[in-house]
Scaffold this motif. Structure first.
Motif, PDB file in Angstrom:
ATOM      1  N   ARG A  19       0.947  -1.671  -0.245  1.00 54.33           N
ATOM      2  CA  ARG A  19       0.297  -0.551  -0.161  1.00 54.33           C
ATOM      3  C   ARG A  19       1.115   1.546   0.221  1.00 54.33           C
ATOM      4  O   ARG A  19       2.085   1.350   0.571  1.00 54.33           O
ATOM      5  N   GLU A  20       0.548   2.436  -0.473  1.00 59.82           N
ATOM      6  CA  GLU A  20       0.978   3.427  -0.511  1.00 59.82           C
ATOM      7  C   GLU A  20       0.649   4.531   1.095  1.00 59.82           C
ATOM      8  O   GLU A  20      -0.531   3.910   1.329  1.00 59.82           O
ATOM      9  N   ARG A  21       1.834   4.582   1.711  1.00 57.57           N
ATOM     10  CA  ARG A  21       1.592   5.848   2.573  1.00 57.57           C
ATOM     11  C   ARG A  21       1.779   7.279   2.113  1.00 57.57           C
ATOM     12  O   ARG A  21       1.815   8.059   0.942  1.00 57.57           O
ATOM     13  N   VAL A  22      -0.259   7.279   2.255  1.00 50.95           N
ATOM     14  CA  VAL A  22      -1.016   8.030   1.951  1.00 50.95           C
ATOM     15  C   VAL A  22      -0.970   9.818   3.109  1.00 50.95           C
ATOM     16  O   VAL A  22      -1.924  11.064   2.599  1.00 50.95           O
ATOM     17  N   GLY A  23      -0.240   9.961   3.866  1.00 54.35           N
ATOM     18  CA  GLY A  23      -0.863  10.771   4.710  1.00 54.35           C
ATOM     19  C   GLY A  23      -0.283  10.907   6.030  1.00 54.35           C
ATOM     20  O   GLY A  23       0.429   9.132   6.506  1.00 54.35           O
ATOM     21  N   GLU A  24      -0.340  11.496   7.080  1.00 52.67           N
ATOM     22  CA  GLU A  24      -0.089  10.967   8.498  1.00 52.67           C
ATOM     23  C   GLU A  24      -1.606  11.445   9.198  1.00 52.67           C
ATOM     24  O   GLU A  24      -2.043  12.671   8.988  1.00 52.67           O
ATOM     25  N   GLU A  25      -1.738  11.499  10.201  1.00 48.37           N
ATOM     26  CA  GLU A  25      -2.989  11.471  11.521  1.00 48.37           C
ATOM     27  C   GLU A  25      -2.860  11.189  12.716  1.00 48.37           C
ATOM     28  O   GLU A  25      -2.042  10.278  13.028  1.00 48.37           O
ATOM     29  N   ASN A  26      -2.886  12.008  13.844  1.00 46.88           N
ATOM     30  CA  ASN A  26      -2.106  12.027  15.288  1.00 46.88           C
ATOM     31  C   ASN A  26      -0.873  11.486  14.566  1.00 46.88           C
ATOM     32  O   ASN A  26      -0.746  10.859  16.099  1.00 46.88           O
TER      33      ASN A  26
END
Length: 106
Positions: A11-18
């Motif tokens: 899968r592609e790392r699509v961002g960051e959350e918390n």
């Protein structure tokens, strides 16, 4: 079907959350992806029974709201994944295999 143990390659790392890595696909509110790296929770599989949160000996998890998701309106987030001791209790206790712990992804 549970979490893909090779999600970081598939899968592609699509961002960051918390402060946590998020791996796609993400299409809110139906698709939320996988959150975390060392301790990863597939939000699209998680049914929020809370066993991992209750039984984790080092309190890695917190509840987060996920309104509108088809499986549950909240999920367990590996908020303190850096404190994980690799006991694998969360992996063993999750009824839907939504959690993966891998020290190589620390």
């Amino acid at each position: 079907m549970g979490i893909d143990p090779n999600f970081d390659g598939n899968r592609e790392r699509v961002g960051e959350e918390n402060g946590l890595d998020v791996w796609g696909p993400v299409d809110r509110p139906e698709k939320l992806g996988i959150h975390g790296a060392h301790v990863a929770v597939d939000y699209d599989v998680c049914i929020a029974d809370g066993a991992c949160l209750e039984d984790c000996p080092v309190d890695v998890f917190d509840w987060v709201d996920t309104p509108g998701h088809p499986e549950s309106d909240r999920k367990v987030e590996p908020t303190r994944e850096d404190q994980c001791i690799d006991c694998m209790l969360c992996v063993d206790i999750c009824p839907v295999d939504a959690i993966d712990v891998d020290a190589s992804r620390s």
